[in-house]
Design a protein around this motif. Structure first.
Motif, short mmCIF file in Angstrom:
data_model
loop_
_atom_site.label_atom_id
_atom_site.label_comp_id
_atom_site.label_asym_id
_atom_site.label_seq_id
_atom_site.Cartn_x
_atom_site.Cartn_y
_atom_site.Cartn_z
N PHE A 155 0.84 -1.20 0.00
CA PHE A 155 0.00 0.00 0.00
C PHE A 155 0.88 1.25 0.00
O PHE A 155 0.61 2.21 -0.72
N LEU A 156 1.94 1.25 0.80
CA LEU A 156 2.79 2.44 0.87
C LEU A 156 3.36 2.79 -0.49
O LEU A 156 3.41 3.97 -0.88
N LYS A 157 3.77 1.79 -1.24
CA LYS A 157 4.31 2.05 -2.58
C LYS A 157 3.24 2.68 -3.48
O LYS A 157 3.52 3.64 -4.20
N GLN A 158 2.04 2.13 -3.40
CA GLN A 158 0.92 2.67 -4.19
C GLN A 158 0.66 4.12 -3.83
O GLN A 158 0.45 4.98 -4.69
N LYS A 159 0.68 4.37 -2.53
CA LYS A 159 0.37 5.71 -2.03
C LYS A 159 1.46 6.69 -2.49
O LYS A 159 1.17 7.81 -2.91
N ALA A 160 2.71 6.26 -2.36
CA ALA A 160 3.81 7.13 -2.77
C ALA A 160 3.71 7.44 -4.26
O ALA A 160 3.94 8.58 -4.70
N LYS A 166 8.89 11.94 -3.53
CA LYS A 166 10.30 11.68 -3.86
C LYS A 166 10.95 10.88 -2.73
O LYS A 166 11.73 9.97 -2.96
N HIS A 167 10.60 11.27 -1.50
CA HIS A 167 11.20 10.59 -0.36
C HIS A 167 10.27 10.64 0.84
O HIS A 167 9.59 11.64 1.04
N MET A 168 10.20 9.55 1.60
CA MET A 168 9.31 9.53 2.76
C MET A 168 10.02 8.96 3.99
O MET A 168 10.65 7.90 3.92
N ASP A 196 13.55 0.18 -2.47
CA ASP A 196 12.95 1.39 -3.02
C ASP A 196 13.53 2.59 -2.26
O ASP A 196 13.23 2.77 -1.08
N ASP A 197 14.42 3.39 -2.89
CA ASP A 197 15.08 4.42 -2.08
C ASP A 197 14.21 5.64 -1.79
O ASP A 197 14.68 6.60 -1.21
N ARG A 198 12.94 5.56 -2.11
CA ARG A 198 12.06 6.65 -1.65
C ARG A 198 11.80 6.54 -0.14
O ARG A 198 11.33 7.48 0.48
N PHE A 199 12.08 5.36 0.44
CA PHE A 199 11.66 5.14 1.82
C PHE A 199 12.81 4.96 2.80
O PHE A 199 13.74 4.21 2.54
N ILE A 259 0.19 13.24 7.40
CA ILE A 259 1.06 12.06 7.61
C ILE A 259 0.27 10.83 7.19
O ILE A 259 -0.89 10.66 7.58
N VAL A 260 0.88 9.97 6.40
CA VAL A 260 0.21 8.73 5.97
C VAL A 260 0.15 7.76 7.16
O VAL A 260 1.15 7.55 7.85
N ILE A 261 -1.06 7.20 7.37
CA ILE A 261 -1.24 6.29 8.51
C ILE A 261 -1.59 4.89 8.00
O ILE A 261 -2.60 4.70 7.32
N ILE A 262 -0.76 3.92 8.40
CA ILE A 262 -1.01 2.52 8.01
C ILE A 262 -1.13 1.69 9.29
O ILE A 262 -0.28 1.78 10.18
N SER A 263 -2.20 0.91 9.38
CA SER A 263 -2.49 0.17 10.60
C SER A 263 -2.77 -1.30 10.28
O SER A 263 -2.82 -1.69 9.10
#
Ligand code: GYE
Length: 331
Positions: A155-160, A166-168, A196-199, A259-263
Motif C-alpha cells: 500500500f505504501l508504494k501505491q500511495k507514494a 520523492k522521499h518519505m 525502493d530508495d524513496r523510503f 502524515i500517511v497512517i497505516i495500521s
C-alpha cells in the motif's frame, strides 16, 4: 490412567463451574450452563490488550458453546509465567486438547515437552513459537503475519506513487517485542520497501499493542522529529494507531493527510476512522478463529490428522477502496 479419567470426568461439572466463576470475575462472558461435554479444551489466552484480543476470546467461547465442548479458559493478563502455569494446570487436569496463544515466541520448551509427555495435543492459536523441533505442537492456526507486513508495504508504494513522493520518512510503532506478529509484520513490510530508495525507516519504537503506549510512542516521535520530519506512521495494530491519532490531532496534525497512517487489524473503531479519512490503510487480521479451532479439536478428539499450518484468508482496506458495503466487523 482409567481412574484419572474417571476422576476427571466426575470433577468436570465442578471445574467448569469454577472456570465460569473465574471468568465472570474478569468480566468474561462464560456460559452459565456450561455443557457436560466429553471433550474438554484448555485455552490459555494471553491477555485483553486490544479489541482484537477481546474479539478473539469471544470467538473461542462462542465456538466452544456451539460445538458443545467444555472450555477451561485462563486469561494471563500479558504474563508469560501465568500462561505457563495455566498450561501446567490443564496438563494436570488432563484436558483433551490445549489451545494457547503464545505471548512471545521463546521460553515454551519445558512446558510443551510436559504436554507432549502427557500425550495432550497442543494447538497454537494466533501466535507462533520460535521455529525448531516441530513436534512440540500439533498444529498452528493464525494469520500469515509476513503477508500482512507485505500488504502494508505494498500500500505504501501505491500511495507514494499516487502522491508522486520523492522521499518519505517512516516511523514504526511495533507490537510486543519477540512476538510473531511484531517480528513478521516488521519483516514483511521491510522486505517490500527495502529496494525502493524513496523510503527510510527513521525509527522503530515498541508500543506493546496497547493504545496507551501508542499514544506515548507518538508523543515521543512527534517531539523528536516534529510533524515535518515524519511522512508515514506504520503501526502494528489499531489500538496503538488510535492512540497515535489522538496525539497527532491534539497537536493540530491531520492524520492521513499530513502524515500517511497505516495500521493492522481492522477493528470497527479503526475502520470508522478510515472511512472518516483519518487512516489511509488497514491491513486486515481476523480474530474470528474459534470455529476453525473447534473443528480441529473435534478432528483430534476423533483421532483424525489435521494440517500443521492453517491461515485464514485476509485482505487490506484502503482509502482507494469503496467501503460502503463492508459489513460490521464485530470486534
Ligand atoms: O494484531 C493485536 C493483538 O496477535 C494478531 O495481538 C494478534 C495481535 C493483534 O493485541 O491487536
Amino acid at each position: 490412567m482409567k481412574t484419572l479419567r474417571t476422576l476427571r470426568r466426575a470433577a468436570l461439572p465442578l471445574l467448569l463451574a469454577l472456570c465460569a466463576v473465574a471468568l465472570s470475575a474478569c468480566g468474561g462472558d462464560a456460559p452459565s450452563n456450561a455443557p457436560r461435554s466429553e471433550v474438554v479444551v484448555g485455552f490459555s489466552q494471553l491477555g485483553s490488550e486490544s479489541g482484537w484480543r477481546i474479539g478473539n476470546t469471544a470467538s473461542m467461547e462462542k465456538a466452544a458453546r456451539e460445538w458443545g465442548f467444555g472450555l477451561m479458559l485462563d486469561n494471563a493478563n500479558q504474563r508469560q509465567d501465568k500462561q505457563i502455569a495455566a498450561i501446567r494446570s490443564f496438563i494436570s487436569y488432563r484436558v483433551d486438547v490445549i489451545v494457547f496463544s503464545p505471548i512471545v515466541e521463546t521460553g515454551w520448551d519445558n512446558v510443551l515437552t510436559e504436554a507432549k509427555d502427557a500425550g495432550i495435543p497442543v494447538i497454537l492459536m494466533d501466535r507462533m513459537i520460535e521455529s525448531g523441533d516441530d513436534d512440540r505442537y500439533t498444529a498452528y492456526i493464525g494469520a500469515d503475519f509476513l503477508a500482512e507486513g507485505r500488504r502494508a508495504g505494498k500500500f505504501l508504494k501505491q500511495k507514494a506513487d499516487a502522491m508522486g513522493a520523492k522521499h518519505m520518512n517512516i516511523v514504526e510503532i511495533t507490537g510486543t517485542e519477540d512476538s510473531t506478529p511484531m517480528r513478521d509484520r516488521q519483516s514483511g513490510f521491510m522486505w517490500t520497501i527495502k529496494d525502493d530508495d524513496r523510503f527510510t525507516v527513521i525509527e522503530s519504537v515498541s508500543g506493546d499493542f496497547l493504545r496507551s503506549k501508542g499514544e506515548e510512542c507518538m508523543r515521543y516521535l512527534l517531539e523528536k522529529y516534529g510533524p515535518e520530519g515524519i511522512d508515514v506512521v506504520y503501526s502494528h495494530n489499531d489500538e496503538m494507531t488510535l492512540g497515535a491519532l489522538k496525539v497527532l490531532e491534539e497537536a493540530g496534525v491531520k492524520p492521513a493527510r499530513d502524515i500517511v497512517i497505516i495500521s493492522v487489524d481492522a477493528q470497527q473503531e479503526a475502520v470508522d476512522a478510515l472511512r472518516e479519512g483519518r487512516i489511509n490503510c488497514i491491513v486486515e487480521c481476523t480474530p474470528n478463529l474459534g470455529d476453525a479451532v473447534m473443528e480441529m479439536v473435534d478432528a483430534l478428539s476423533k483421532g483424525k490428522q489435521i494440517p500443521k499450518r492453517n491461515h485464514p484468508v485476509e485482505t487490506a482496506f484502503t482509502e482507494f477502496d469503496d467501503l460502503s458495503d463492508l459489513a460490521p466487523r464485530g470486534y
